[in-house]
Design a protein around this motif. Structure first.
Motif, PDB file in Angstrom:
ATOM      1  N   GLU A  88       0.795  -1.224   0.000  1.00 55.65           N
ATOM      2  CA  GLU A  88       0.000   0.000   0.000  1.00 55.65           C
ATOM      3  C   GLU A  88       0.827   1.275   0.000  1.00 55.65           C
ATOM      4  O   GLU A  88       0.675   2.143   0.867  1.00 55.65           O
ATOM      5  N   VAL A  89       1.692   1.397  -0.984  1.00 60.24           N
ATOM      6  CA  VAL A  89       2.378   2.678  -1.134  1.00 60.24           C
ATOM      7  C   VAL A  89       1.390   3.652  -1.764  1.00 60.24           C
ATOM      8  O   VAL A  89       0.412   3.249  -2.395  1.00 60.24           O
ATOM      9  N   PHE A  90       1.654   4.933  -1.594  1.00 59.99           N
ATOM     10  CA  PHE A  90       0.876   5.937  -2.313  1.00 59.99           C
ATOM     11  C   PHE A  90       1.518   6.092  -3.673  1.00 59.99           C
ATOM     12  O   PHE A  90       2.460   6.853  -3.860  1.00 59.99           O
ATOM     13  N   GLY A  91       0.993   5.326  -4.631  1.00 60.22           N
ATOM     14  CA  GLY A  91       1.660   5.209  -5.924  1.00 60.22           C
ATOM     15  C   GLY A  91       1.899   6.505  -6.657  1.00 60.22           C
ATOM     16  O   GLY A  91       2.870   6.641  -7.395  1.00 60.22           O
ATOM     17  N   SER A  92       0.998   7.472  -6.507  1.00 51.31           N
ATOM     18  CA  SER A  92       1.173   8.684  -7.297  1.00 51.31           C
ATOM     19  C   SER A  92       2.019   9.720  -6.576  1.00 51.31           C
ATOM     20  O   SER A  92       2.337  10.765  -7.134  1.00 51.31           O
ATOM     21  N   LEU A  93       2.400   9.431  -5.345  1.00 52.01           N
ATOM     22  CA  LEU A  93       3.285  10.343  -4.621  1.00 52.01           C
ATOM     23  C   LEU A  93       4.725   9.867  -4.794  1.00 52.01           C
ATOM     24  O   LEU A  93       4.992   8.690  -5.009  1.00 52.01           O
ATOM     25  N   GLU A  97       7.725  11.962  -0.623  1.00 54.18           N
ATOM     26  CA  GLU A  97       6.401  12.364  -0.155  1.00 54.18           C
ATOM     27  C   GLU A  97       5.758  11.248   0.668  1.00 54.18           C
ATOM     28  O   GLU A  97       5.120  11.488   1.688  1.00 54.18           O
ATOM     29  N   MET A 100       7.175  11.393   4.001  1.00 55.66           N
ATOM     30  CA  MET A 100       6.742  12.566   4.761  1.00 55.66           C
ATOM     31  C   MET A 100       5.330  12.425   5.301  1.00 55.66           C
ATOM     32  O   MET A 100       4.986  13.044   6.302  1.00 55.66           O
ATOM     33  N   VAL A 101       4.503  11.616   4.642  1.00 56.28           N
ATOM     34  CA  VAL A 101       3.144  11.452   5.151  1.00 56.28           C
ATOM     35  C   VAL A 101       3.185  10.898   6.566  1.00 56.28           C
ATOM     36  O   VAL A 101       2.443  11.310   7.453  1.00 56.28           O
ATOM     37  N   GLN A 137       8.180   8.462  -8.580  1.00 54.84           N
ATOM     38  CA  GLN A 137       6.884   8.029  -8.101  1.00 54.84           C
ATOM     39  C   GLN A 137       6.985   6.646  -7.478  1.00 54.84           C
ATOM     40  O   GLN A 137       7.597   5.744  -8.037  1.00 54.84           O
TER      41      GLN A 137
END
Lengths: 244, 362, 301
Positions: A88-93, A97, A100-101, A137
């Motif tokens: 569950e990575v934030f693919g578009s970040l 980033e 940093m979340v 990304q």
């Protein structure tokens, strides 16, 4: 000192009971593996602790505080960091980033910027590949790199306990070796408490620590990983021999 | 079915398996209670209305029956497929105008809708004959649009149906010579008796029920709940959706024709966003996956609307008049709908149907 | 020729702003907010004293522009956040159909509230009249407002991009839009992110209201509806979950509308919208995931 205490926790999905009355006591600094066959309720248990899935009974205490029924973000802010199944990575970040979340939750503390920069450096030291690609990304990373990213991301939250669901899923064995290597090093370095769910007990036996075997929603065995590892009791319990 | 434990059953021969295969309408037995009960409820309403004998009230109930037809039509597609279609009212529009074209006095037609082909200009038929043509026309349109749209899923499908509705509305709002564009087309013979509407509603309920228990309906619901498993079982999802879409379109068409005959006037805007959302709301509040929900959803919400209208007119309480301020009626309706949905997100009836016996939900 | 470009851009701007308002909320909540059009109307009516007259008695509308504009934006944002707190919060994890109907019912309530106070007659208002004057630019005469619309939209987009990419809150919103559950596990406060999205969306609604009000010189309860249909379509064509896609699609739809108006034979012109809708269906057939499929978007079942 007990960091995580589960008392008679149950989880239900409609009429299906996934976890029945599980009680576990986890001490600070421990490394606990939860293993068991598919459908044993391991992931459900982790999600219930993290507050993502509601409990149908029992209660959970973290660091002395009652966390049953609290929101995932509140639980995370108490120092419990969850790395769910499937990375569950934030693919578009970007990678940076993503990292940093995880850091945001402490933004009110003084000196946050400096501390976060230091945290970031530390994560990059542990996982140099992330530093190389910090502005790429996250969706473009390979499985192993993503696994390292999500562990790093969990670390940025400055947790006291990290729970990881199936870190080896979909990864080649040698990559998994690397991931675990870093993970254990981190654990020693920062006196983290680790709670790891793995379907196969091999890892647990290799690395050592405590192991719990779950089957059909219940805790069936609980002991030292290496002792239990290849014992007869383990195999019987895993496959449920005595039930037939 | 078999009473022995499955683990000990011997492997069945192919013939034995074939002999056990359920027929196309094998569920008819138990579940026929639902449409019967629903029609009886509507019958009761119709009888009470005739006894009351008030013209305005008669009109209200006619509207109710027409709404039942429309919402049941929505259920046939949306409830069974799980695809939220905003376009069904487009077929209602098509049906309504067909009814208008075929039943208006030829002299008037020539004046107001000169662009119609000659054979239509000369025709004047009975309303029920026109309704049949309306149904066919709408079904054909549904077939054409459906072939194109049924490959889409989820939100893409919903927006595509919205686009379809808007397209129909734009065309009908501008095609002056054939539809009268935005001006009302008048002169449609009005059917004042409640019984044709009741009959149509009853027939529609049974058609919806037949479709729902048919193999196609079951397959569609399977695809709604578990698309991957359904496709893997060999269900042709677009085809089953198309079947439901066409049946739904046909029902919407007959609903449109009856709408036309209930007020005698049609304009494209009567069949656009407002009607779309009213009927969708009735469907969702009643329970999207349930035939009972569609029918009773309309009845309950219509009763609510009437009650609110009544309150707005003023009720003598004690010595004084208790009345809602003007405009509050709609606000109250909106609030009540939100509250119902907040408390029961699957609608009043969810997935369940009205039966006589207490059985476990599906 | 230049006139066409400006027409396309200014219409596209309106659609893009509308689409953005819808996409922001859809991103974090998977909710298609049918009440958005009514928030637009409300924002303008807030400038007028309640009355049923055709000539509006403007109360706040007489404020100087630097107070007027923030006022309308704040009204929009405020109403939007109120909607979230009172209504949408109860529907956080419900199925999409229920959420849509709930949002429609909410819009219905707002609309009839306005109707109750102001009657359905469009009211003429006069806001910042200097903006309606034509301006010479590169050989084309256009109303200053059209130019302002385009510039303002670009400024808003720019500001939004900076907000989303450079601020911590913006980062949290982006993370939440991509994977709400995971973001929460990292401490991102669900309520705050959602309220932020609603506030931004509401402010955008206010902006559209201002532009429309000045453009048409009237305050009409239906004013949001026209833009909103195209906005919904843009959001989906652009790719759900992608803000950039929504904006791009908005501009494309605006351009398509204007271009159709020009190239269609005169008889077919009234049917222009039908062609646009047909084009939309075609786009969806060939690219159902939208123009810019947000990478890594989780299908939240």
């Amino acid at each position: 000192m007990t960091l995580l205490n589960l008392v008679d926790v149950s989880v239900r999905y409609g009429r299906l009971t996934a976890v029945r009355g599980v009680s576990i006591n986890l001490k600070e600094g421990e490394v606990l593996f939860i293993t068991g066959p598919n459908g044993a309720g391991k992931s459900s248990l982790l999600r219930a602790i993290a507050g993502v899935t509601p409990t149908a009974g029992g209660h959970v205490e973290f660091d002395g505080a009652e966390i049953t029924g609290r929101t995932p973000e509140d639980i995370a802010r108490l120092g419990f960091s969850m790395v769910p199944e499937g990375r569950e990575v934030f693919g578009s970040l970007t990678i940076e980033e993503n990292l940093m979340v995880g850091a945001g939750m402490h933004s009110r503390t003084p000196g946050w910027k400096g501390q976060t920069a230091a945290d970031l450096d530390s994560v990059y030291n542990t996982f140099p590949i992330l530093k190389e690609r910090r502005n790429q990304q996250a969706g473009l990373l390979s499985g192993g790199q993503q696994q390292m990213l999500v562990i790093g991301r969990a670390l940025m939250a400055r947790p006291r306990l990290i729970a990881i669901d199936e870190p080896s899923l979909g990864l080649a064995p040698n990559i998994t070796d690397q991931v675990y290597e870093r993970l254990i090093a981190l654990q020693a370095e920062r006196s983290l408490t680790l709670l790891i769910v793995e379907q196969s007990s091999t890892r647990a036996v290799m690395i050592g620590g405590r192991m719990i075997l779950m089957r059909s929603g219940q805790v069936v065995l609980d002991g030292d990983a290496r002792e239990l590892g290849n014992s007869e009791a383990m195999q019987a319990a895993y496959f449920g021999y005595e039930d037939h | 079915m078999s009473t022995s434990s499955p683990a000990l059953d011997p492997i069945l021969s192919a013939e034995a398996i074939a002999a056990r295969k359920p027929g196309p309408f094998s569920l008819a037995g138990k579940s026929i209670v639902t449409p019967i009960l629903l029609v009886l409820i509507l019958l009761a309403i119709a009888i009470v209305t005739t006894m009351i004998g008030s013209k305005p009230f008669n009109q209200v109930i006619i509207d109710l029956f027409v709404r039942v037809i429309l919402v049941v039509g929505l259920y046939v597609f949306i409830g069974n497929s799980g695809v939220m279609s905003f376009g069904q009212i487009g077929f209602t529009c098509l049906g309504a105008y067909v009814a208008a074209w075929l039943t208006i006095n030829p002299v008037m037609k020539k004046m107001s809708l000169p662009g119609l082909p000659d054979f239509i200009l000369k025709t004047k038929m009975e309303y029920w004959q026109a309704a049949i043509f309306a149904t066919i026309f709408a079904a054909v349109a549904a077939l054409v649009f459906g072939r194109i749209l049924m490959r889409l899923s989820g939100i893409a499908a919903s927006i595509a149906t919205f686009a379809m509705l808007a397209m129909i509305n734009t065309i009908y709002s501008n095609w002056d010579r054939v539809t009268g564009a935005t001006s009302s087309v008048v002169g449609i013979p009005i059917v004042r008796s409640i019984w044709p509407y009741f009959t149509a509603a009853g027939i529609v309920i049974f058609i919806a029920w037949l479709h729902a228990i048919s193999r196609s309906g079951l397959a569609l619901r399977a695809a709604r709940d578990e698309p991957t498993a359904a496709a893997a079982s060999g269900i042709d999802i677009p085809k089953e959706r198309l079947i439901a879409f066409v049946i739904s379109g046909a029902i919407m068409g007959v609903g449109g024709a009856l709408t036309a005959h209930s007020i005698g006037v049609v304009t494209p805007d009567n069949f656009y966003l407002s009607l779309t959302f009213v009927t969708l709301s009735m469907l969702v509040v009643g329970g999207m996956g349930s035939l009972t929900g569609s029918v009773l959803g309309v009845v309950i919400l219509s009763a609510l609307i009437q009650a609110l209208r009544f309150l707005e007119a003023g009720v003598p309480v004690g010595g004084s008049m208790l009345a809602l301020p003007k405009g509050l009626q709609e606000i109250a309706l909106g609030i009540i709908m939100i509250v119902i949905l907040a408390l029961r997100p699957s609608g009043l009836f969810g997935n369940r149907e009205l039966t006589l016996t207490r059985n476990r939900s599906e | 020729m230049l006139q066409i470009v400006f027409d396309a851009l200014s219409l596209g701007s309106l659609y893009a702003l509308g689409a953005l308002g819808i996409a922001l909320i859809f991103g974090v909540m998977r909710l298609v907010n049918f009440a958005h059009g009514d928030v637009i109307a409300f924002s303008i009516f807030a400038l007028l004293w309640p009355s049923t007259d055709a000539m509006a008695i403007v109360f706040a509308g007489n404020l100087p522009w630097f107070l007027l504009i923030p006022f309308v934006l704040l009204v929009g944002a405020g109403l939007s956040v109120l909607c979230e707190i009172v209504v949408f919060r109860r529907f956080r994890n419900t199925n999409p159909a229920t959420m849509m109907i709930a949002s429609f019912a909410l819009g219905f309530v707002i609309r009839y509230f306005l109707l109750m106070l102001y009657s359905s007659r469009p009211k003429s208002i006069s806001l910042l009249p200097i903006l309606s004057q034509p301006v010479e630019m590169l050989g084309a005469r256009l109303p200053l407002l059209q130019l302002i619309t385009i510039i303002v939209t670009i400024a808003i987009l720019f500001g939004l991009v900076i907000f989303l990419r450079r601020t911590r809150f913006g980062l949290e919103m982006r993370a939440a839009a991509e994977n709400f559950s995971m973001a929460r596990m990292l401490g991102v406060r669900a309520n705050r992110v959602i309220m932020g999205a609603f506030a931004l969306s509401g402010a955008l609604a206010g902006a559209i209201a201002l532009i429309f009000g000045i453009q048409t010189g009237t305050a009409d309860i239906q004013m949001g509806a026209a833009v909103m249909l195209m906005a919904f379509i843009s959001t989906v064509i652009g790719g759900l979950g992608s803000l950039a896609g929504a904006v791009l699609a908005g501009f494309l739809l605006g351009a398509a509308s204007v271009v159709m108006q020009v190239i269609l034979p005169v008889d077919a012109r009234p049917f222009r919208d039908a062609f646009v809708y047909g084009a939309v269906i075609l786009v969806l057939l060939f690219r159902p995931q939208g123009l810019i499929a947000a990478r890594g978007t989780k299908e939240r079942v």
